[in-house]
Scaffold this active site. Structure first.
Site, PDB file in Angstrom:
ATOM      1  N   LYS A  36      -5.011   9.930   2.965  1.00 31.28           N
ATOM      2  CA  LYS A  36      -5.671   8.945   3.633  1.00 31.28           C
ATOM      3  C   LYS A  36      -6.860   9.751   4.578  1.00 31.28           C
ATOM      4  O   LYS A  36      -6.756  10.840   4.902  1.00 31.28           O
ATOM      5  CB  LYS A  36      -4.856   8.539   4.865  1.00 31.28           C
ATOM      6  CG  LYS A  36      -5.294   7.595   5.933  1.00 31.28           C
ATOM      7  CD  LYS A  36      -6.126   6.514   5.409  1.00 31.28           C
ATOM      8  CE  LYS A  36      -5.725   5.394   4.351  1.00 31.28           C
ATOM      9  NZ  LYS A  36      -6.538   4.634   3.649  1.00 31.28           N
TER      10      LYS A  36
ATOM     11  N   GLN B 168      -2.976   2.297   9.912  1.00 29.21           N
ATOM     12  CA  GLN B 168      -1.848   2.382   9.181  1.00 29.21           C
ATOM     13  C   GLN B 168      -0.796   3.088  10.250  1.00 29.21           C
ATOM     14  O   GLN B 168       0.457   2.937  10.118  1.00 29.21           O
ATOM     15  CB  GLN B 168      -1.841   2.931   7.744  1.00 29.21           C
ATOM     16  CG  GLN B 168      -2.146   2.023   7.132  1.00 29.21           C
ATOM     17  CD  GLN B 168      -3.800   2.220   6.748  1.00 29.21           C
ATOM     18  OE1 GLN B 168      -4.543   2.930   7.552  1.00 29.21           O
ATOM     19  NE2 GLN B 168      -4.567   2.296   5.454  1.00 29.21           N
TER      20      GLN B 168
ATOM     21  N   ASP C 141      -2.316  10.718  -2.143  1.00 31.80           N
ATOM     22  CA  ASP C 141      -2.487   9.728  -3.138  1.00 31.80           C
ATOM     23  C   ASP C 141      -2.736  10.189  -4.575  1.00 31.80           C
ATOM     24  O   ASP C 141      -2.538   9.618  -5.609  1.00 31.80           O
ATOM     25  CB  ASP C 141      -3.590   8.898  -2.920  1.00 31.80           C
ATOM     26  CG  ASP C 141      -3.135   7.861  -1.675  1.00 31.80           C
ATOM     27  OD1 ASP C 141      -3.286   8.373  -0.722  1.00 31.80           O
ATOM     28  OD2 ASP C 141      -2.847   6.910  -2.107  1.00 31.80           O
TER      29      ASP C 141
ATOM     30  N   ARG D  56       0.745  -1.250   0.071  1.00 29.78           N
ATOM     31  CA  ARG D  56       0.070  -0.053   0.133  1.00 29.78           C
ATOM     32  C   ARG D  56       0.981   1.195   0.062  1.00 29.78           C
ATOM     33  O   ARG D  56       1.944   1.291   0.011  1.00 29.78           O
ATOM     34  CB  ARG D  56      -0.962   0.011   1.246  1.00 29.78           C
ATOM     35  CG  ARG D  56      -0.164  -0.449   2.440  1.00 29.78           C
ATOM     36  CD  ARG D  56      -0.595   0.141   3.529  1.00 29.78           C
ATOM     37  NE  ARG D  56      -0.376   1.619   3.651  1.00 29.78           N
ATOM     38  CZ  ARG D  56       0.628   2.096   3.891  1.00 29.78           C
ATOM     39  NH1 ARG D  56       1.604   1.800   4.014  1.00 29.78           N
ATOM     40  NH2 ARG D  56       0.613   3.650   3.816  1.00 29.78           N
TER      41      ARG D  56
END
Ligand code: MRU
Length: 352
Positions: free
Chosen positions: A248, A196, A237, A46
């Site tokens: 996120k 995470q 991202d 990821r």
């Protein structure tokens, strides 16, 4: 201590299974495309840059068993593989940038023998990996100057070595600052629902002996106020042409809180995370994930069966809330369409 998050062994894509961290550091050999696809889907691998690399290596897996010498059929296969990988996760543009690069390369060499096409694609995937290493270092150098000695930092999710081929984006800045002799401490948000921040960032920073304190996401405001946070670093991202940034879920919340507390809020991301084909953040597709990620904690149910759940994996921070974007070409301060164009004009990235 840097980890090898993802490598191409020649026969498989070897990844750290990040769903097993922090309990165990286990490598998973993805020997076929479906295994890799599933690993991407389940966040075993990821983070936007690592997803770009996984996509390129995934193409190599997808053509591994191609038989015969029909170049046109081979190029068609590359296209199918790219389409398939593109259906794994929708938000990180790095994944699509790599696929586009691999597909274009195959198409531009469509008249060449299959053996040559294979080696050209292999070299390209390797170059995508190598480029990410260099780019992490460059971003780290630029970003380190933003870290005040003795300062207090905050970050969300994991934008470190586990998300890239090298030492990361937001965490890369911290590693570079430390190397430059700065001392600082970091508050890491746990990053619900998949944690995470708790599982990966806390693990990674502790392994690298960086002073990290874990907090729950809903503690961010009071920690900013009570612990004098100096600067916040987050990854990305996908960044639209005007600087609106998907990262996120929880990043937007941090940016809003940072503005209220007058704390500089920086995004750290490579050129490959910019999507200059979209004007603003409204056009970013935000991945929605399963309800179970929110209604369970490990094996334990934490919500009544049948409750309605909304589980977006990312949010979009408007560019006006971002003090700067640290890239491998320098820092884009007050990022907007003009300032982004000015720094990135002529550089390569999404769509190259
Ligand atoms: O869902 P994930 O874990 O893939 O989300 C990762 C992030 O949001 C990271 O901050 C981003 O990809 C940047 S990684 C350098």
């Amino acid at each position: 201590m840097l980890v090898n998050t993802i490598i191409w062994t020649g026969k498989s894509v070897r990844i750290i299974d990040q769903t097993r961290l922090p309990g165990e550091l286990v490598y998973l050999d993805c020997r076929d495309l479906d295994t890799l696809w599933q690993a991407i889907r389940e966040l075993k691998v990821r983070g936007a840059p690592a997803l770009g690399i996984a996509a390129a290596y995934g193409v190599l897996l997808g053509i591994k068993d191609f038989k015969g010498s029909d170049s046109a059929a081979f190029v068609r296969r590359v296209g199918e593989v790219c389409d398939y990988i593109g259906r794994s996760r929708p938000t990180a543009v790095n994944l699509f940038a790599s696929l586009r690069q691999m597909r274009l390369l195959a198409e531009n060499n469509r008249t060449r023998p299959v053996s040559l096409l294979r080696s050209v694609l292999q070299a390209e995937a390797k170059a995508i990996f190598e480029e990410d290493r260099a780019v992490c270092r460059a971003m780290g150098q630029y970003g380190a100057e933003l870290v005040p000695s003795g300062g207090t930092l905050m970050t969300v999710c994991n934008a470190g070595a586990l998300a890239t081929a090298d030492y990361g984006t937001a965490l890369g800045v911290m590693y570079a600052a430390r190397k430059a002799g700065r001392k600082f401490r970091v508050y890491a948000l746990e990053t619900r629902p998949l944690l995470q921040g708790a599982r990966l960032t806390a693990w990674e920073l502790m392994k690298n002996r960086i002073d990290v304190t874990l907090i729950c996401d809903n503690m961010a405001a009071s920690v900013m106020r009570d612990k004098s946070v100096d600067v916040i670093f987050a990854g990305a991202d996908r960044i639209a042409a005007n600087g609106d940034t998907a990262n996120k879920i929880g990043t937007y919340m941090l940016a809003v809180l940072a503005a209220h507390h007058r704390i500089p809020f920086y995004i750290v991301a490579p050129r490959t995370t910019f999507d200059l084909n979209i004007a603003d953040g409204t056009q970013i597709i935000v991945e929605e994930r399963s309800a179970e990620e929110v209604t369970s904690f490990g094996a334990r149910k934490t919500a009544p069966a049948g409750v309605k759940v909304y589980n977006p994996a990312f949010d979009v921070t408007p560019h006006a809330l971002i003090s700067g974007i640290v890239t491998e070409y320098g820092i884009i301060r007050r990022p907007d369409a003009r300032n982004i164009r000015r720094l990135l004009k002529g550089t390569q990235g999404q769509g190259r």
